[in-house]
Design an enzyme around this catalytic site. Sequence first.
Site, PDB file in Angstrom:
ATOM      1  N   HIS A 130      -4.226 -16.068 -28.430  1.00  0.00           N
ATOM      2  CA  HIS A 130      -5.656 -16.336 -28.601  1.00  0.00           C
ATOM      3  C   HIS A 130      -6.337 -15.125 -29.225  1.00  0.00           C
ATOM      4  O   HIS A 130      -5.728 -14.075 -29.424  1.00  0.00           O
ATOM      5  CB  HIS A 130      -6.311 -16.637 -27.245  1.00  0.00           C
ATOM      6  CG  HIS A 130      -6.002 -17.985 -26.696  1.00  0.00           C
ATOM      7  ND1 HIS A 130      -6.922 -19.006 -26.658  1.00  0.00           N
ATOM      8  CD2 HIS A 130      -4.853 -18.490 -26.179  1.00  0.00           C
ATOM      9  CE1 HIS A 130      -6.365 -20.082 -26.132  1.00  0.00           C
ATOM     10  NE2 HIS A 130      -5.115 -19.785 -25.833  1.00  0.00           N
ATOM     11  N   GLU A 176      -9.709 -18.627 -33.984  1.00  0.00           N
ATOM     12  CA  GLU A 176      -9.059 -17.396 -33.550  1.00  0.00           C
ATOM     13  C   GLU A 176      -7.831 -17.149 -34.421  1.00  0.00           C
ATOM     14  O   GLU A 176      -6.687 -17.273 -33.986  1.00  0.00           O
ATOM     15  CB  GLU A 176      -8.714 -17.487 -32.067  1.00  0.00           C
ATOM     16  CG  GLU A 176      -9.961 -17.639 -31.193  1.00  0.00           C
ATOM     17  CD  GLU A 176      -9.658 -17.970 -29.742  1.00  0.00           C
ATOM     18  OE1 GLU A 176      -8.451 -18.097 -29.408  1.00  0.00           O
ATOM     19  OE2 GLU A 176     -10.600 -18.110 -28.955  1.00  0.00           O
ATOM     20  N   GLU A 205      -4.696 -12.338 -25.373  1.00  0.00           N
ATOM     21  CA  GLU A 205      -5.997 -12.225 -26.014  1.00  0.00           C
ATOM     22  C   GLU A 205      -5.990 -11.018 -26.953  1.00  0.00           C
ATOM     23  O   GLU A 205      -5.704  -9.899 -26.537  1.00  0.00           O
ATOM     24  CB  GLU A 205      -7.099 -12.055 -24.961  1.00  0.00           C
ATOM     25  CG  GLU A 205      -7.247 -13.232 -24.003  1.00  0.00           C
ATOM     26  CD  GLU A 205      -7.979 -14.402 -24.644  1.00  0.00           C
ATOM     27  OE1 GLU A 205      -8.452 -14.249 -25.788  1.00  0.00           O
ATOM     28  OE2 GLU A 205      -8.088 -15.449 -23.985  1.00  0.00           O
TER      29      GLU A 205
END
Length: 855
Positions: free
Chosen positions: A503, A410, A575
């Site tokens: 992330h 990631e 995210e």
Amino acid sequence: MFPALETERKQETLPDPYEDFMYRHLQYYGYFKAQKGSLPNSATHQHVQKNNPHYLLNVSFGERNDLIPDTLQKEKLLYSLMLSSPLLRSRQLLFDELDQVNPRLREPRELFAFFSSKGTLQAPRWPIECEVIKESIHHIEWVPPQPEYFYQPTGNEKVPEIVGEEKGTVVYHLNPVPTEGSYFTSSRVGGKQGIIKELAVTLEGPEDDTLLFESRFESGNLQKAVQVDTYEYELTLRTDLYTNKHTQWFYFRVQNTRKDVTYRFTIVNLLKPKSLYTVGMKPLMYSQLDANIYNIGWRREGNEIKYYKNNTDNGQQSFYCLTWTIQFPHDQDTCFFAHFYPYTYTDLQCYLLSVAKNPIQSQFCKLRTLCRSLAGNTVYLLTITNPSPTPHEAAAKKAVVLSARVHPGESNASWIMKGFLDFILSNSPDAQLLRDIFVFKVVPMLNPDGVIVGNYRCSLAGRDLNRHYKTILKESFPCIWHTRNMIKRLLEEREVLLYCDFHGHSRKNNIFLYGCNNNDRKYWLHERVFPLMLSKNAPDKFSFHSCNFKVQKCKEGTGRVVMWRMGILNSYTMESTFSGSTLGSKRNIHFTIEDLKSLGYHVCDTLLDFCDPDKTKFTQCLAELKELLQQEIHKKFNECGEEVNLEGSWSDISLSDIESSTSGSDSSLSDGLPVHLLNIVDELNQKMMSKKKKKKPLQTRKQRNELHQKNKLMPEFKLTEDASDRAELAPTLQKQSTFYKTLENFRSSAMKNEKLSLSELNGGERSTSMDSKMTLILRKNKEKMQSKRPGFTPSCPQRGSTDSSQESAPESSQNFLCSFRPAPLENVVEQPELTISPCKLHCASRCPQASVGQR
């Protein structure tokens, strides 16, 4: 001819202890026979280039030998030659580019992983199973001048049939990598020892247009390439090391390209059933010639993009395929393909080196080593804050903890982190204010081993680190163990306002947060204020509606939940999509590097809003959150076909029941520990349990008073017990007059009217008063010892009892004497509470039966 040397010769200096030692040392071994005073001083050894040993060496044996007129210069020459000799050179002295000795000593190795004064980087350490090419890969940063829109499917995309190596030609194939069942053993710089094999096919001539593949570089991932047609290739990704899954990240190089030819690439072993490639995401391509000539970097490329299920069934798990077509911009070019913009461990070290060398930034950014990874790579910890005027102000600062790259594939997390560091280390007034009021603890790369080897999700332990934050295995999971321990110590020093772990997300667009619902009604909905503020500061990138605050059981081992349970209210996982945005002005546009870096700035901006002394924004966000929650509750009940009245205590509705799950793929599930670590965990748990003292705490003041009275009477009972074992029992008992008098009075009052019955009980024999008292005391002591065992209970006559229904005196006396006998276990009943008095022992109530015990 050399005034500097003449001045040095005439100058009188104090003897240097090191030089004095070296003089004696060299003289002892016969290497130096001149006078002690002629030894050159290391502190003034560097002058001009003519002092260079190589220069002196060249001129001393040529026509210019007259430049060394005296003995001193010749001795200086010999001394310099000895220092420059590889056999005699000290490993602790530093040499410059001209090979001149530097008076500074080398820093101790492994003390800190700081960068040296020459700016050399720590070479990455690889598992010994990995082959690594010697070339260093570097890419330029570039922002496309035009928006890169999502691919719009036409519905006519080709779905190529998987041929495999049986019908194709293998043009690239790595050696078998360690999978599930094996585990990491050791590492070294450069990976596997020996000569690196040439895995690419050999071209038969300039007309051979076969592509040459390579992935044995930092963060690279490609296991095999099979040519199934002239310009068509099937690609197989390598699973995470020491596992048999997690195929998502790809990053590889191709050479020998042809311009204006359509190539097709198909990745055949992806594992996720859902992907952003189904909604318009394009792969990334990098042309080396474009970078060198036009300064063009990574860009989104590809047509006929299709993500579909592989019909080949191996009987164990389903695979998915990604196929796309591409046209290379140049002939004989070197190009790279990647799942997302790569950011390697070396990239991080280069950035940190620039910070360490910056004289301004290094004043408020301290670089330290948090720990060493499993392979021995450094995990860096940055502490960023401005110096405080007083210790009191320094202690009052709150902390903010940020981390990234616990999942190595990631890489978008690293670009957000870079944007944050760029801003917080700048001279912006907002950045200076943040450094004044906060202490930032930053771990920019939690899993350097996984980043180096090209893993997607796991470390070299073969497990997802973001499911093991509660681990006790310090040696197997050092990165997250030390991170958790660092935060634990930080909480003991100061309040941690916010924790955020960066992330990437492979199934959703935009950027969003996962948080934790707070059960404390005092701070109800407070954990949602920061995400809502961030969505207002970055409305075209951040989606608040995609945020989720449900704490699931399968996420208990994540950093977000573990830090929340440690007491950090605002604990988040950020995210970031691999694709782009569906919001505002950036709708259906891929994110660039600058988009991700700008989000790091927005995090800083939102922190200022969140901590603004003027609580207007905070209050407005809370009111908006309550309204949004009401709407969500209405929506949920309408979906169920029910009506709800929210006029009352609607805030008591559980928020977890309203929100959906954050899971949806096998990545959310923990694989547990590897087999070779299970025994270690059992041993550590046993050691921890043995260290815990089983101490039963006193719960009431009454119990503490009883214990005090028992301890006070214990010496008297102890003396009585010891006296019972001696022959001279009676004289010894007489010495304890006070204690015996109490017991005698107690027995006399109990047997006042029972003289006749006692005579019958003793068979008419005459018993002295001393014998009776001794018998009573011995039995009382025996009862004291037996009362600690199950099934034995002392019984005493109730004080002040006037019950006319009591038994006759002789029978009462018999019960009194027999009350010291053990009670049968089947007749055990609960006994009244025993009250200890300084002078007597009493029962709260009298037991009518003699054989009564307590379990």
